[in-house]
Design a protein around this motif. Sequence first.
Motif, PDB file in Angstrom:
ATOM      1  N   UNK A  79       0.836  -1.208   0.000  1.00  0.00           N
ATOM      2  CA  UNK A  79       0.000   0.000   0.000  1.00  0.00           C
ATOM      3  C   UNK A  79       0.870   1.258   0.000  1.00  0.00           C
ATOM      4  N   UNK A  80       1.863   1.301   0.884  1.00  0.00           N
ATOM      5  CA  UNK A  80       2.739   2.471   0.964  1.00  0.00           C
ATOM      6  C   UNK A  80       3.591   2.584  -0.295  1.00  0.00           C
ATOM      7  N   UNK A  81       4.093   1.447  -0.766  1.00  0.00           N
ATOM      8  CA  UNK A  81       4.938   1.470  -1.952  1.00  0.00           C
ATOM      9  C   UNK A  81       4.197   1.905  -3.205  1.00  0.00           C
ATOM     10  N   UNK A  82       2.889   1.647  -3.231  1.00  0.00           N
ATOM     11  CA  UNK A  82       2.074   2.027  -4.386  1.00  0.00           C
ATOM     12  C   UNK A  82       1.619   3.481  -4.328  1.00  0.00           C
ATOM     13  N   UNK A  83       1.921   4.170  -3.231  1.00  0.00           N
ATOM     14  CA  UNK A  83       1.579   5.577  -3.124  1.00  0.00           C
ATOM     15  C   UNK A  83       0.349   5.879  -2.307  1.00  0.00           C
ATOM     16  N   UNK A  84      -0.213   4.861  -1.655  1.00  0.00           N
ATOM     17  CA  UNK A  84      -1.359   5.090  -0.789  1.00  0.00           C
ATOM     18  C   UNK A  84      -2.670   5.221  -1.545  1.00  0.00           C
ATOM     19  N   UNK A  85      -3.691   5.657  -0.826  1.00  0.00           N
ATOM     20  CA  UNK A  85      -5.052   5.649  -1.360  1.00  0.00           C
ATOM     21  C   UNK A  85      -5.210   6.528  -2.608  1.00  0.00           C
ATOM     22  N   UNK A  86      -4.665   7.721  -2.577  1.00  0.00           N
ATOM     23  CA  UNK A  86      -4.863   8.631  -3.706  1.00  0.00           C
ATOM     24  C   UNK A  86      -4.273   8.078  -4.992  1.00  0.00           C
ATOM     25  N   UNK A  87      -3.073   7.519  -4.902  1.00  0.00           N
ATOM     26  CA  UNK A  87      -2.442   6.959  -6.097  1.00  0.00           C
ATOM     27  C   UNK A  87      -3.187   5.718  -6.582  1.00  0.00           C
ATOM     28  N   UNK A  88      -3.575   4.843  -5.648  1.00  0.00           N
ATOM     29  CA  UNK A  88      -4.267   3.622  -6.033  1.00  0.00           C
ATOM     30  C   UNK A  88      -5.652   3.916  -6.611  1.00  0.00           C
ATOM     31  N   UNK A  89      -6.290   4.976  -6.142  1.00  0.00           N
ATOM     32  CA  UNK A  89      -7.618   5.340  -6.629  1.00  0.00           C
ATOM     33  C   UNK A  89      -7.617   5.711  -8.107  1.00  0.00           C
ATOM     34  N   UNK A  90      -6.467   6.074  -8.627  1.00  0.00           N
ATOM     35  CA  UNK A  90      -6.364   6.475 -10.034  1.00  0.00           C
ATOM     36  C   UNK A  90      -6.284   5.280 -10.980  1.00  0.00           C
ATOM     37  N   UNK A  91      -6.051   4.089 -10.429  1.00  0.00           N
ATOM     38  CA  UNK A  91      -5.945   2.900 -11.261  1.00  0.00           C
ATOM     39  C   UNK A  91      -7.327   2.412 -11.677  1.00  0.00           C
ATOM     40  N   UNK A  92      -7.434   1.843 -12.863  1.00  0.00           N
ATOM     41  CA  UNK A  92      -8.705   1.238 -13.249  1.00  0.00           C
ATOM     42  C   UNK A  92      -8.929  -0.023 -12.412  1.00  0.00           C
ATOM     43  N   UNK A  93     -10.160  -0.473 -12.366  1.00  0.00           N
ATOM     44  CA  UNK A  93     -10.533  -1.548 -11.444  1.00  0.00           C
ATOM     45  C   UNK A  93      -9.765  -2.835 -11.700  1.00  0.00           C
TER      46      UNK A  93
END
Length: 211
Positions: A88-102
Amino acid sequence: MFNALLSAHGPQHWWPGDTPFEIMVGAVLTQNTAWINVEKAIANLVRHDKLSAAGIVAARKDHLANWLRPSGYFNVKAERLKNFCRWYAGAGGFNALSKLDTDTLRDSLLSVNGVGPETADDILLYAFDRPVFVIDAYTRRLFSRLGFIAGDEAYEDIRLALEYQLGPDVGLYNEFHALIVIHAKTVCRVQPLCRGCPLRVKCPAGRARQA
């Protein structure tokens, strides 16, 4: 089916959690335990100011395992939760992950050691508001008794079939899954209470039991 369950049980207001991250932690910890035990474990994390990805990653594993003890399998869950938080931290957290398609986000979640399809879909639906239907043991039990499925189909086959039938509706998926869980816990149990079931008239298993 949805309307009958909603009328019988009322809105469930799922998933419990004050933040998306807390919902994710709960999804990891709820494997093989009752939710009341997860709440105790999360309360321990809050008490020790560790309910964050950074806090969990930095925590000593023995300390983390002790805080998670109420949720059962605490050593395994401590390792899984650390794995998840590193990802989760390595991926950039919620804001960064929210930008990915499902689909991309789901594949990324499934790459985390200890995160299976049900946990990933809990996180997608309840933390990220994505239209992904969660298939758990309760869903298999209820839908197989109703004759919709055999019960031994692959997880993805059931999920995709339900999503096709229902259409992409986050609110519907959220409430429907929650209603299935409460119904399976209180009525359509391992030993079902068919007499008071709102689905009885359309349930082959229920009619057979009443015959």
